[in-house]
Design a protein around this motif. Structure first.
Motif, PDB file in Angstrom:
ATOM      1  N   HIS A 142       0.905  -1.263  -0.015  1.00  0.00           N
ATOM      2  CA  HIS A 142      -0.040  -0.310  -0.033  1.00  0.00           C
ATOM      3  C   HIS A 142       0.734   1.331  -0.015  1.00  0.00           C
ATOM      4  O   HIS A 142       0.315   2.437   0.257  1.00  0.00           O
ATOM      5  CB  HIS A 142      -0.965  -0.101   1.164  1.00  0.00           C
ATOM      6  N   CYS A 160      -7.481   1.034  -5.007  1.00  0.00           N
ATOM      7  CA  CYS A 160      -7.035  -0.136  -4.185  1.00  0.00           C
ATOM      8  C   CYS A 160      -7.988  -0.840  -3.413  1.00  0.00           C
ATOM      9  O   CYS A 160      -8.908  -0.085  -3.044  1.00  0.00           O
ATOM     10  CB  CYS A 160      -5.786   0.184  -3.306  1.00  0.00           C
ATOM     11  N   CYS A 173      -7.786  -1.345  -0.416  1.00  0.00           N
ATOM     12  CA  CYS A 173      -7.800  -0.784   0.829  1.00  0.00           C
ATOM     13  C   CYS A 173      -8.549   0.726   1.015  1.00  0.00           C
ATOM     14  O   CYS A 173      -8.731   1.421   1.802  1.00  0.00           O
ATOM     15  CB  CYS A 173      -6.517  -0.152   1.137  1.00  0.00           C
ATOM     16  N   CYS A 204      -2.186   2.510  -5.145  1.00  0.00           N
ATOM     17  CA  CYS A 204      -0.996   1.974  -4.224  1.00  0.00           C
ATOM     18  C   CYS A 204      -0.474   0.772  -4.963  1.00  0.00           C
ATOM     19  O   CYS A 204      -0.863   0.523  -6.247  1.00  0.00           O
ATOM     20  CB  CYS A 204      -1.859   0.935  -3.339  1.00  0.00           C
TER      21      CYS A 204
HETATM   22 ZN   LIG Z   1      -3.930   0.056  -0.734  1.00  0.00          ZN
END
Ligand SMILES: [Zn+2]
Length: 325
Positions: A180, A190, A192, A197
């Protein structure tokens, strides 16, 4: 394969040789093997992970692999002393539970206890990328190097960092998870939630999602650009942590070969002008090949045992603990 011995006639020795049962839980395959204290694999086998099996069916597959290795150990007259596991993440410390992103049926799966129940042995586990860092530092491309990062660029992106000769764990055991780091500000979304990332730009799943082709069928541009982005991340890691070496493995990186590695090294050189980090950090391929994950899993157990001995020794000496005394 470097660092991996041929099967030996261990039964000839008077005392049975002690070995580690090494287990690698990957997103697409399970592997198990018997590792000697010197990192040789006496025997190993692997199985593909079916995409739609339930949690117990998956564990049965793994149990069969493990049981086969235990039987081999008996046939070869070696004694399995401990189990080491390297697993795709996320995992809880010691692989008490694992939830590999690519194994949907295992969420908070109590792997440590299940393997311990199955084998009657003590089990030590860690993230697969950290395990690989241990293996490559012990017998592979980072042998004898005290400060380095090992990165895996495969379906996902992971990493493990060794500083002053010690693998970093961090607060939750996930130190070195480099996926990340943002390498393309405003880039692709991403998992996340952030954009750009490394994992969203250079992992196998990302490449497949934005090219429409599996990473096994890359264009030159994809191989080159993936190398650039990994080199960019490697430069940040090296300058932040004062590292001299990044070792890269994983099916995507290795499959992209020299195009990838040359682009990565060039980008790293470009991002680290000479005064920033000296000597110039190198980026190179893993050296243990497909033995690396199992040797790493075995190394996880050896490291845990070594640290326990060190803790006991420190506790025994704690009466005169002042460094000034
Ligand atoms: Zn990420």
């Amino acid at each position: 394969v470097t660092g991996v011995s041929k099967p030996t006639q261990a039964a000839e020795a008077s005392a049975p040789q002690s070995v580690v049962l090494a287990i690698d839980i990957g997103g697409t395959k399970f592997a198990a093997g018997l590792m000697t204290p010197k990192g040789g694999l006496l025997h190993r086998s692997r199985v593909e992970v079916p995409k739609h099996a339930n949690a117990e069916a998956l564990f049965t597959l793994l149990s069969d692999l493990v049981t086969e290795q235990l039987e081999r150990a008996e046939q070869q007259g070696v004694r399995v002393r401990v189990v080491g596991v390297g697993s795709a993440g996320p995992v809880e410390p010691n692989c008490d539970t694992i939830s590999p992103i690519n194994i949907a049926a295992w969420r908070d799966f109590p792997l440590n206890a299940r393997i311990s129940d199955l084998t009657g042995l003590e089990v030590f586990g860690d993230l697969d990328a950290k395990a690989l860092a241990l293996a490559e530092g012990w017998l592979g491309a980072a042998k004898g190097v005290a400060n380095f990062c090992a990165m895996t660029v495969s379906t996902g992106v992971g990493g493990g960092i060794v500083i002053d000769g010690e693998l970093l764990d961090g607060a939750s055991g996930n130190a070195g998870h480099v996926g990340h780091l943002i390498v393309e500000p405003g880039g692709r979304r991403c998992s996340c939630g952030a954009r750009g990332c490394l994992e969203a730009e250079a992992s196998g799943w990302a490449i497949e999602s934005f090219t429409g082709r599996p990473p096994s069928q890359p264009t030159y541009e994809v191989m080159q650009q993936t190398g650039v982005l990994v080199g960019r991340a490697a430069a940040m890691i090296c300058s932040t942590l004062d590292l001299g070496l990044v070792v890269v493995g994983g099916g995507v990186a290795l499959g992209f070969g020299a195009t990838f590695f040359n682009a990565a090294q060039e980008e790293m050189d470009r991002r680290l002008p000479a005064p920033v980090v000296l000597p110039r950090p190198r980026l190179t391929s893993v050296r243990l090949g497909d033995a690396g994950p199992l040797v790493g899993a075995g190394a996880v157990a050896l490291r845990a045992l070594r640290r326990r001995v060190e803790r006991r020794r420190a506790a025994a000496q704690s009466g005169s603990s002042s460094p000034l005394s």
